[in-house]
Design a protein around this motif. Structure first.
Motif, PDB file in Angstrom:
ATOM      1  N   LYS A 537      63.894  59.387  30.190  1.00  0.00           N
ATOM      2  CA  LYS A 537      64.359  60.323  29.159  1.00  0.00           C
ATOM      3  C   LYS A 537      64.466  59.618  27.811  1.00  0.00           C
ATOM      4  O   LYS A 537      64.130  60.199  26.770  1.00  0.00           O
ATOM      5  N   GLN A 538      64.925  58.361  27.807  1.00  0.00           N
ATOM      6  CA  GLN A 538      65.004  57.612  26.554  1.00  0.00           C
ATOM      7  C   GLN A 538      63.624  57.513  25.902  1.00  0.00           C
ATOM      8  O   GLN A 538      63.484  57.700  24.690  1.00  0.00           O
ATOM      9  N   TYR A 539      62.605  57.233  26.716  1.00  0.00           N
ATOM     10  CA  TYR A 539      61.241  57.123  26.188  1.00  0.00           C
ATOM     11  C   TYR A 539      60.775  58.463  25.622  1.00  0.00           C
ATOM     12  O   TYR A 539      60.202  58.517  24.516  1.00  0.00           O
ATOM     13  N   LEU A 540      61.055  59.548  26.346  1.00  0.00           N
ATOM     14  CA  LEU A 540      60.624  60.874  25.872  1.00  0.00           C
ATOM     15  C   LEU A 540      61.349  61.268  24.585  1.00  0.00           C
ATOM     16  O   LEU A 540      60.753  61.879  23.686  1.00  0.00           O
ATOM     17  N   MET A 541      62.626  60.924  24.470  1.00  0.00           N
ATOM     18  CA  MET A 541      63.383  61.237  23.250  1.00  0.00           C
ATOM     19  C   MET A 541      62.802  60.499  22.054  1.00  0.00           C
ATOM     20  O   MET A 541      62.551  61.098  20.990  1.00  0.00           O
ATOM     21  N   LEU A 542      62.575  59.190  22.210  1.00  0.00           N
ATOM     22  CA  LEU A 542      62.016  58.428  21.092  1.00  0.00           C
ATOM     23  C   LEU A 542      60.586  58.847  20.789  1.00  0.00           C
ATOM     24  O   LEU A 542      60.174  58.897  19.624  1.00  0.00           O
ATOM     25  N   SER A 543      59.816  59.158  21.834  1.00  0.00           N
ATOM     26  CA  SER A 543      58.433  59.611  21.621  1.00  0.00           C
ATOM     27  C   SER A 543      58.398  60.886  20.792  1.00  0.00           C
ATOM     28  O   SER A 543      57.548  61.043  19.903  1.00  0.00           O
ATOM     29  N   THR A 544      59.325  61.795  21.073  1.00  0.00           N
ATOM     30  CA  THR A 544      59.387  63.048  20.321  1.00  0.00           C
ATOM     31  C   THR A 544      59.656  62.774  18.844  1.00  0.00           C
ATOM     32  O   THR A 544      58.983  63.320  17.962  1.00  0.00           O
ATOM     33  N   ILE A 545      60.632  61.905  18.574  1.00  0.00           N
ATOM     34  CA  ILE A 545      60.981  61.598  17.179  1.00  0.00           C
ATOM     35  C   ILE A 545      59.824  60.894  16.467  1.00  0.00           C
ATOM     36  O   ILE A 545      59.435  61.275  15.355  1.00  0.00           O
ATOM     37  N   ILE A 546      59.251  59.878  17.100  1.00  0.00           N
ATOM     38  CA  ILE A 546      58.191  59.086  16.454  1.00  0.00           C
ATOM     39  C   ILE A 546      56.900  59.897  16.311  1.00  0.00           C
ATOM     40  O   ILE A 546      56.211  59.803  15.273  1.00  0.00           O
ATOM     41  N   ASN A 547      56.560  60.708  17.316  1.00  0.00           N
ATOM     42  CA  ASN A 547      55.350  61.536  17.211  1.00  0.00           C
ATOM     43  C   ASN A 547      55.497  62.598  16.126  1.00  0.00           C
ATOM     44  O   ASN A 547      54.531  62.907  15.420  1.00  0.00           O
ATOM     45  N   TYR A 548      56.702  63.164  16.011  1.00  0.00           N
ATOM     46  CA  TYR A 548      56.956  64.133  14.944  1.00  0.00           C
ATOM     47  C   TYR A 548      56.837  63.441  13.585  1.00  0.00           C
ATOM     48  O   TYR A 548      56.245  63.975  12.634  1.00  0.00           O
ATOM     49  N   HIS A 549      57.361  62.217  13.493  1.00  0.00           N
ATOM     50  CA  HIS A 549      57.258  61.442  12.250  1.00  0.00           C
ATOM     51  C   HIS A 549      55.784  61.165  11.919  1.00  0.00           C
ATOM     52  O   HIS A 549      55.353  61.312  10.753  1.00  0.00           O
ATOM     53  N   THR A 550      54.998  60.772  12.911  1.00  0.00           N
ATOM     54  CA  THR A 550      53.583  60.459  12.696  1.00  0.00           C
ATOM     55  C   THR A 550      52.819  61.702  12.246  1.00  0.00           C
ATOM     56  O   THR A 550      51.984  61.644  11.323  1.00  0.00           O
TER      57      THR A 550
END
Length: 596
Positions: A537-550
């Motif tokens: 879940k930690q990976y999915l949370m950060l992935s969501t934030i970073i992918n949205y940023h990208t």
């Protein structure tokens, strides 16, 4: 040194054999007692002091004078009272019955003491650490005639639903042959096996080992720790990880959340056994642990969390000298479970109170003070304590690997991280979680400052995350820290030129950093879902934030304004994602797919 498991506890040792080893008290200074003419005195010996038989330890010998630190209240002692030398170092009983119990700093069982002494510990009370009347079902794994060595496992006891307790040959036995082995229910003092050593001597092996607390238990060899200790705390697991067998320090001023962080680690870390040492802390904090742990369920077993926990309570109203012994008592118990091939985590709260006990005893001994009055050997004592951590190949057979992780809280006066205890701790620990009272005042928990903290284990854990979570995870973690660093620079510029002067790309950095801080790093210890977060879940949370940023950065690069590339539905999801249950992580996949 005598570590034979058949020996009784210090409290119950028969004094009749030591009647010629007594001296006479000539001086009393708080917990320090000076005795003269104490026969056969050796540094580290345990003595019975006065008519009540208070427990004391020889810490200095000068001519015919022996200096003792007494682990109980010395009120009522007088010059002329006897001091009887027990002839053994400060040692603790190791065996079935440790888990789920609470002890004082020298391993006296507080639950049993409460039955006879009430809410306060009667002076000189002699109660063995392990219950003598209880029977344990012993299942042997060795046979008569088999050759064994120190550290070998001779049998098992199913101590509870989670822990299979290994009965081991004491490490000081070099080689022997089994001439008798039991297979039945035994009390801890009963004979489990009989061994004949190379000298022809017979040695009784019971379910108890007696081990000196200041002597590290031997191992076959130390290993490079690489497997992360999963704590469920996002800022720790993702940005500043600790490995099984690692060392960490948690310094911070009063009210910044040191104890709450350690409670969270004790509750949720994936260690097999937790040893929690409350060293000089307030009694109500230990009470919280005692009341909460039996109610909490272990996520691994569904059983009460207390069943895999040993609590050492030496609160601030207990004798100061016992603080000095408490962390050694705790780490000796932790080493014992590590030697079974288990993963053990030790929480010491706090080593500053332990250092204060060293300072007080040093001043009473009239030693030359070091920085801020602490003894000159403070650094070496701290290093010796933290060095007992590690991932190891255990002594004896069958071959097994265990780990001991040490996490020490530090309470620097006024939050001054330059004071000696903090600085000496940072020299020997490899993870630094810097607690910030400003973050705590904003109700940001854990109040770990992401710009001041560090972990020297990040390279060790990157390969684990790549293999077990995602090959992209280490890259995402580095990008996360880069964004937080960029935010700090932009906030300084913002004070000078104002928000309106920032470019769209800079505004995006500030927005993403806010997502990371408030929706990923901030965690609610009292929320059923948010209190623990799995690595996935930690990976999915950060992935969501970073992918949205990208995605937004790409839109801005193509000429769109910052406002045009905002997606309200994704922003709303990011604000709520920490409360997504672990069994519903598929919603993250839908969001990530939409960002592609």
């Amino acid at each position: 040194m005598n570590q034979h498991p058949q020996k009784e506890s210090i409290s119950n040792k028969n004094e009749s054999s030591s009647q010629n080893n007594f001296g006479v008290i000539v001086k009393i200074a708080g917990p320090l007692v000076v005795a003269e003419n104490l026969a056969n005195a050796k540094l580290g010996d345990i003595c019975k002091v006065g008519k009540e038989g208070l427990i004391g330890e020889i810490i200095k010998i000068e001519g015919n004078l022996s200096y003792l630190q007494v682990y109980e209240d010395t009120a009522g002692l007088a010059p002329g009272d006897k001091v009887v030398n027990q002839g053994i170092p400060l040692s603790v009983e190791l065996g079935p019955g440790l888990l789920g119990n609470i002890f004082d700093g020298i391993l006296r069982p507080l639950n049993e003491i409460a039955k006879v002494g009430g809410i306060y510990i009667p002076k000189g009370l002699a109660i063995p650490s392990l219950i003598r009347e209880k029977f344990w079902n012993f299942e042997p794994v060795v046979k008569i005639g088999q050759k064994i060595h120190g550290g070998d496992i001779i049998g098992y006891i199913q101590e509870n639903a989670f822990i299979k307790h290994a009965i081991m040959v004491p490490p000081n036995i070099s080689e022997g042959e089994v001439i008798d082995i039991q297979k039945k229910s035994l009390k801890v003092t009963d004979q489990a096996a009989l061994i004949k050593n190379s000298l022809g001597e017979t040695i009784k092996i019971s379910l108890i080992q007696l081990w000196p607390v200041r002597q590290p238990r031997p191992v076959s060899k130390k290993l490079v720790p690489e497997i992360p200790l999963i704590t469920g705390q996002r800022i720790i697991d993702a940005l500043f990880p600790i490995v099984k067998g690692g060392t960490a320090s948690v310094p911070g001023p009063f009210g910044s959340g040191k104890t709450v962080v350690q409670h969270q680690l004790a509750k949720w870390s994936d260690a097999d056994v937790i040893v929690f040492v409350g060293c000089g802390e307030r009694g109500n904090e230990m009470t919280d642990v005692l009341e909460e742990f039996p109610r909490l369920k272990d996520p691994k077993t569904g059983r009460p969390l207390i069943e895999r926990t040993v609590l050492i309570a030496n609160t601030s109203n207990m004798p100061v000298a016992a603080r000095e012994a408490s962390i050694y008592t705790g780490i000796t118990i932790a080493e014992y479970f590590r030697d079974m091939g288990l993963s053990v985590a030790l929480m010491a709260d706090s080593t500053s109170r332990w250092a204060e006990a060293l300072r007080e005893m040093g001043s009473r001994l009239e030693e030359m003070p070091g920085e801020e009055g602490y003894p000159a050997y403070l650094g070496s004592r701290l290093a010796a304590f933290y060095e007992r951590a590690g991932a190891v190949e255990c002594l004896g057979s069958p071959k097994r690997q265990g780990s001991l992780t040490v996490i020490g809280a530090v309470s620097p006066p006024g939050g001054d991280l330059s004071e000696p205890v903090t600085q000496n701790t940072l020299r020997v620990s490899k993870v630094f979680w810097a607690l910030d009272d400003k973050l705590a005042a904003k109700r940001h928990f854990p109040a770990i400052n992401w710009l001041k903290s560090y972990s020297l284990y990040s390279e060790n854990t990157d390969s684990y995350f790549s293999k077990n979570i995602s090959p992209q995870y280490p890259k995402i973690l580095k990008q996360t820290m880069s964004i937080l660093s960029e935010e700090e620079k932009l906030l300084e510029i913002l004070k000078l030129v104002g928000f309106e002067s920032l470019s769209d790309a800079e505004r995006l950095i500030l927005q993403t950093a806010e997502f990371i801080r408030e929706d990923f790093l901030m965690q609610n210890a009292f929320d059923e879902i948010d209190s623990f977060t799995s690595l996935k879940k930690q990976y999915l949370m950060l992935s969501t934030i970073i992918n949205y940023h990208t995605w937004q950065a790409n839109q801005i690069a193509q000429g769109k304004s910052f406002q045009e590339c905002n997606k309200p539905e994704i922003k709303e999801f990011i604000k709520k994602m920490k409360f997504v249950p672990e069994n519903n992580l598929s919603v993250f996949e839908k969001i990530l797919e939409s960002l592609k």
